[in-house]
Each structure stands twice: as C-alpha cells, then as structure tokens.
Design a protein around this motif. Structure first.
Motif, PDB file in Angstrom:
ATOM      1  N   VAL A  91       0.831  -1.211   0.000  1.00  0.00           N
ATOM      2  CA  VAL A  91       0.000   0.000   0.000  1.00  0.00           C
ATOM      3  C   VAL A  91       0.867   1.263   0.000  1.00  0.00           C
ATOM      4  O   VAL A  91       0.588   2.214  -0.732  1.00  0.00           O
ATOM      5  CB  VAL A  91      -0.976  -0.010   1.200  1.00  0.00           C
ATOM      6  CG1 VAL A  91      -1.675   1.320   1.351  1.00  0.00           C
ATOM      7  CG2 VAL A  91      -1.995  -1.130   1.033  1.00  0.00           C
ATOM      8  N   GLU A  92       1.925   1.286   0.799  1.00  0.00           N
ATOM      9  CA  GLU A  92       2.782   2.474   0.855  1.00  0.00           C
ATOM     10  C   GLU A  92       3.538   2.709  -0.458  1.00  0.00           C
ATOM     11  O   GLU A  92       3.981   3.821  -0.719  1.00  0.00           O
ATOM     12  CB  GLU A  92       3.769   2.374   2.022  1.00  0.00           C
ATOM     13  CG  GLU A  92       3.125   2.653   3.355  1.00  0.00           C
ATOM     14  CD  GLU A  92       4.126   2.830   4.483  1.00  0.00           C
ATOM     15  OE1 GLU A  92       5.353   2.927   4.213  1.00  0.00           O
ATOM     16  OE2 GLU A  92       3.693   2.897   5.643  1.00  0.00           O
ATOM     17  N   ALA A  93       3.649   1.678  -1.280  1.00  0.00           N
ATOM     18  CA  ALA A  93       4.254   1.864  -2.595  1.00  0.00           C
ATOM     19  C   ALA A  93       3.453   2.865  -3.423  1.00  0.00           C
ATOM     20  O   ALA A  93       3.990   3.519  -4.324  1.00  0.00           O
ATOM     21  CB  ALA A  93       4.356   0.524  -3.330  1.00  0.00           C
ATOM     22  N   LEU A  94       2.174   3.016  -3.081  1.00  0.00           N
ATOM     23  CA  LEU A  94       1.342   3.996  -3.785  1.00  0.00           C
ATOM     24  C   LEU A  94       1.855   5.419  -3.569  1.00  0.00           C
ATOM     25  O   LEU A  94       1.703   6.272  -4.454  1.00  0.00           O
ATOM     26  CB  LEU A  94      -0.117   3.883  -3.341  1.00  0.00           C
ATOM     27  CG  LEU A  94      -0.828   2.591  -3.738  1.00  0.00           C
ATOM     28  CD1 LEU A  94      -2.195   2.511  -3.078  1.00  0.00           C
ATOM     29  CD2 LEU A  94      -0.939   2.491  -5.248  1.00  0.00           C
ATOM     30  N   ALA A  95       2.467   5.695  -2.426  1.00  0.00           N
ATOM     31  CA  ALA A  95       3.028   7.031  -2.183  1.00  0.00           C
ATOM     32  C   ALA A  95       4.176   7.290  -3.146  1.00  0.00           C
ATOM     33  O   ALA A  95       4.261   8.372  -3.748  1.00  0.00           O
ATOM     34  CB  ALA A  95       3.492   7.167  -0.740  1.00  0.00           C
ATOM     35  N   ALA A  96       5.062   6.312  -3.310  1.00  0.00           N
ATOM     36  CA  ALA A  96       6.179   6.471  -4.254  1.00  0.00           C
ATOM     37  C   ALA A  96       5.657   6.564  -5.687  1.00  0.00           C
ATOM     38  O   ALA A  96       6.156   7.355  -6.496  1.00  0.00           O
ATOM     39  CB  ALA A  96       7.162   5.319  -4.107  1.00  0.00           C
ATOM     40  N   MET A 100       6.034   9.682  -8.323  1.00  0.00           N
ATOM     41  CA  MET A 100       6.452   9.536  -9.719  1.00  0.00           C
ATOM     42  C   MET A 100       5.454  10.220 -10.645  1.00  0.00           C
ATOM     43  O   MET A 100       5.835  10.988 -11.534  1.00  0.00           O
ATOM     44  CB  MET A 100       6.561   8.057 -10.093  1.00  0.00           C
ATOM     45  CG  MET A 100       6.959   7.809 -11.543  1.00  0.00           C
ATOM     46  SD  MET A 100       6.873   6.075 -12.023  1.00  0.00           S
ATOM     47  CE  MET A 100       5.105   5.864 -12.222  1.00  0.00           C
ATOM     48  N   ALA A 101       4.177   9.978 -10.422  1.00  0.00           N
ATOM     49  CA  ALA A 101       3.138  10.575 -11.260  1.00  0.00           C
ATOM     50  C   ALA A 101       3.147  12.099 -11.138  1.00  0.00           C
ATOM     51  O   ALA A 101       2.956  12.812 -12.137  1.00  0.00           O
ATOM     52  CB  ALA A 101       1.774  10.013 -10.879  1.00  0.00           C
ATOM     53  N   THR A 102       3.399  12.611  -9.933  1.00  0.00           N
ATOM     54  CA  THR A 102       3.447  14.054  -9.719  1.00  0.00           C
ATOM     55  C   THR A 102       4.591  14.683 -10.494  1.00  0.00           C
ATOM     56  O   THR A 102       4.428  15.719 -11.155  1.00  0.00           O
ATOM     57  CB  THR A 102       3.593  14.367  -8.212  1.00  0.00           C
ATOM     58  OG1 THR A 102       2.456  13.833  -7.541  1.00  0.00           O
ATOM     59  CG2 THR A 102       3.701  15.854  -7.950  1.00  0.00           C
ATOM     60  N   VAL A 103       5.762  14.066 -10.423  1.00  0.00           N
ATOM     61  CA  VAL A 103       6.923  14.590 -11.149  1.00  0.00           C
ATOM     62  C   VAL A 103       6.638  14.599 -12.648  1.00  0.00           C
ATOM     63  O   VAL A 103       6.904  15.593 -13.341  1.00  0.00           O
ATOM     64  CB  VAL A 103       8.194  13.776 -10.821  1.00  0.00           C
ATOM     65  CG1 VAL A 103       9.345  14.143 -11.749  1.00  0.00           C
ATOM     66  CG2 VAL A 103       8.597  13.987  -9.363  1.00  0.00           C
ATOM     67  N   PRO A 111      13.858  10.760 -15.846  1.00  0.00           N
ATOM     68  CA  PRO A 111      14.776   9.782 -15.239  1.00  0.00           C
ATOM     69  C   PRO A 111      14.628   9.700 -13.715  1.00  0.00           C
ATOM     70  O   PRO A 111      14.675   8.617 -13.143  1.00  0.00           O
ATOM     71  CB  PRO A 111      16.161  10.292 -15.628  1.00  0.00           C
ATOM     72  CG  PRO A 111      15.943  11.065 -16.886  1.00  0.00           C
ATOM     73  CD  PRO A 111      14.590  11.702 -16.704  1.00  0.00           C
ATOM     74  N   THR A 112      14.415  10.847 -13.063  1.00  0.00           N
ATOM     75  CA  THR A 112      14.221  10.827 -11.614  1.00  0.00           C
ATOM     76  C   THR A 112      12.874  10.205 -11.276  1.00  0.00           C
ATOM     77  O   THR A 112      12.774   9.406 -10.339  1.00  0.00           O
ATOM     78  CB  THR A 112      14.316  12.249 -11.026  1.00  0.00           C
ATOM     79  OG1 THR A 112      15.590  12.792 -11.340  1.00  0.00           O
ATOM     80  CG2 THR A 112      14.120  12.249  -9.527  1.00  0.00           C
ATOM     81  N   ALA A 113      11.849  10.540 -12.043  1.00  0.00           N
ATOM     82  CA  ALA A 113      10.518   9.986 -11.789  1.00  0.00           C
ATOM     83  C   ALA A 113      10.552   8.459 -11.847  1.00  0.00           C
ATOM     84  O   ALA A 113      10.081   7.785 -10.929  1.00  0.00           O
ATOM     85  CB  ALA A 113       9.509  10.531 -12.793  1.00  0.00           C
ATOM     86  N   PHE A 114      11.117   7.924 -12.923  1.00  0.00           N
ATOM     87  CA  PHE A 114      11.142   6.473 -13.082  1.00  0.00           C
ATOM     88  C   PHE A 114      12.262   5.819 -12.273  1.00  0.00           C
ATOM     89  O   PHE A 114      12.061   4.786 -11.641  1.00  0.00           O
ATOM     90  CB  PHE A 114      11.279   6.098 -14.560  1.00  0.00           C
ATOM     91  CG  PHE A 114      10.073   6.448 -15.373  1.00  0.00           C
ATOM     92  CD1 PHE A 114       8.855   5.819 -15.158  1.00  0.00           C
ATOM     93  CD2 PHE A 114      10.143   7.423 -16.354  1.00  0.00           C
ATOM     94  CE1 PHE A 114       7.731   6.154 -15.904  1.00  0.00           C
ATOM     95  CE2 PHE A 114       9.025   7.763 -17.109  1.00  0.00           C
ATOM     96  CZ  PHE A 114       7.826   7.117 -16.886  1.00  0.00           C
ATOM     97  N   GLY A 118       9.679   5.541  -9.285  1.00  0.00           N
ATOM     98  CA  GLY A 118       9.122   4.321  -9.887  1.00  0.00           C
ATOM     99  C   GLY A 118       9.848   3.073  -9.403  1.00  0.00           C
ATOM    100  O   GLY A 118       9.216   2.068  -9.061  1.00  0.00           O
ATOM    101  N   PHE A 119      11.186   3.143  -9.365  1.00  0.00           N
ATOM    102  CA  PHE A 119      11.967   2.004  -8.886  1.00  0.00           C
ATOM    103  C   PHE A 119      11.659   1.710  -7.423  1.00  0.00           C
ATOM    104  O   PHE A 119      11.504   0.557  -7.022  1.00  0.00           O
ATOM    105  CB  PHE A 119      13.465   2.266  -9.082  1.00  0.00           C
ATOM    106  CG  PHE A 119      14.337   1.144  -8.588  1.00  0.00           C
ATOM    107  CD1 PHE A 119      14.398  -0.056  -9.281  1.00  0.00           C
ATOM    108  CD2 PHE A 119      15.080   1.285  -7.430  1.00  0.00           C
ATOM    109  CE1 PHE A 119      15.188  -1.100  -8.816  1.00  0.00           C
ATOM    110  CE2 PHE A 119      15.874   0.256  -6.964  1.00  0.00           C
ATOM    111  CZ  PHE A 119      15.930  -0.941  -7.661  1.00  0.00           C
ATOM    112  N   THR A 120      11.545   2.760  -6.615  1.00  0.00           N
ATOM    113  CA  THR A 120      11.214   2.584  -5.196  1.00  0.00           C
ATOM    114  C   THR A 120       9.848   1.918  -5.054  1.00  0.00           C
ATOM    115  O   THR A 120       9.682   0.981  -4.257  1.00  0.00           O
ATOM    116  CB  THR A 120      11.224   3.937  -4.459  1.00  0.00           C
ATOM    117  OG1 THR A 120      12.532   4.501  -4.553  1.00  0.00           O
ATOM    118  CG2 THR A 120      10.829   3.782  -3.002  1.00  0.00           C
ATOM    119  N   ALA A 121       8.854   2.386  -5.812  1.00  0.00           N
ATOM    120  CA  ALA A 121       7.516   1.790  -5.747  1.00  0.00           C
ATOM    121  C   ALA A 121       7.568   0.310  -6.125  1.00  0.00           C
ATOM    122  O   ALA A 121       6.985  -0.530  -5.421  1.00  0.00           O
ATOM    123  CB  ALA A 121       6.555   2.545  -6.664  1.00  0.00           C
ATOM    124  N   ALA A 122       8.260  -0.010  -7.206  1.00  0.00           N
ATOM    125  CA  ALA A 122       8.344  -1.408  -7.652  1.00  0.00           C
ATOM    126  C   ALA A 122       9.049  -2.281  -6.614  1.00  0.00           C
ATOM    127  O   ALA A 122       8.594  -3.394  -6.306  1.00  0.00           O
ATOM    128  CB  ALA A 122       9.078  -1.485  -8.988  1.00  0.00           C
TER     129      ALA A 122
END
Length: 147
Positions: A91-96, A100-103, A111-114, A118-122
């Motif tokens: 669930v907390e992966a949704l914050a990361a 990403m979506a905000t950036v 590159p920072t977004a993904f 994105g990498f942190t969320a995954a």
C-alpha cells in the motif's frame, strides 16, 4: 516441507527484512532532509522548479509524510507483524508511485521519476509480496479434545 524450501525460507525472510529495514532508514533520512533543509533536498525530488510564495511549506508536509510512512514500517517490522508488514509495503508503494506521477505530470525529470520514485515503488511492492508469500502458509490451531 522439502529441504530446499526449509533452507531458502529463512534466507527469503532475511532478505525481505533487510530490504524493509533499508526502506525505513532511507525514508526516515529523506523525510528528515525535507524538514531540515528543503531547499537542498527538493531538487533531487525531480520537479522542475522551487515552489513559489509559501509553497515551500508543502515540502515540510512531504517530509512529515515520509517520516510517518517509515515509522509505520518500523513498528510492524520490530513487532514481527509480518503479514501486516507485507500489506503495508504494498500500500505504501502507492506514495512512491504518486510521487512519480506528480513529477511526470508537472514536467519534471523523467529519469528521476522512473529511476527514483518508480523504482522505489516497484521494489516496495516486490518486498511486500515476498513477505506476504512467506506468511502465506497458515498454521491451523489444534482441535481441542472433547471433554
């Protein structure tokens, strides 16, 4: 349980715990940086410009959010609530993912977004699923003997 499963299960549990502990430390550090020095931390977030006016206060809000997210993970990790920890990581992966979506939505650094958010969320989802997989085997309580 096969020999391979009995050998690999503790390793899987240990790896997931180490990854979770790393998340806790990283998120605590990042959140604290956003509170203590938002001007130097914000550019690494990936957005193209500094907030105007009093918008910098939102960076402190982000820092507080990150610290709370980390503390929730820490409590579940330290108290041994593995199944809840797995779900909370997912669930907390949704914050990361939201970061990403905000950036991306605000024309920030792709590159920072993904690469960061994105990498942190995954990685959080994978870690959460590993923990959920390790807790999948449910032990049934013994049936009480009739009196």
């Amino acid at each position: 349980m096969s020999l391979a499963k009995s050998i690999l299960r503790p390793a899987r549990r240990s790896n997931a715990s180490v990854l979770t502990a790393a998340f806790v430390l990283f998120i605590l550090w990042f959140g604290t940086e956003f509170i203590l020095s938002p001007a130097t931390t914000a550019p690494g977030f990936g957005l193209p410009s500094w907030p105007s006016g009093d918008g910098g206060g939102f960076l402190v809000v982000k820092g507080i959010r990150d610290i709370v997210l980390a503390l929730v993970l820490a409590v579940l990790l330290l108290t041994g609530h593995r199944r809840a920890l797995g779900w909370v990581l997912v669930v907390e992966a949704l914050a990361a993912f939201g970061d990403m979506a905000t950036v991306l939505a605000h024309h920030g650094s792709a590159p920072t977004a993904f690469g960061v958010h994105g990498f942190t969320a995954a990685l959080m989802v994978v870690t959460g699923l590993l923990i959920l997989r390790e807790t999948r085997e449910v032990t049934t309580a013994p049936v009480p003997a009739p009196r």
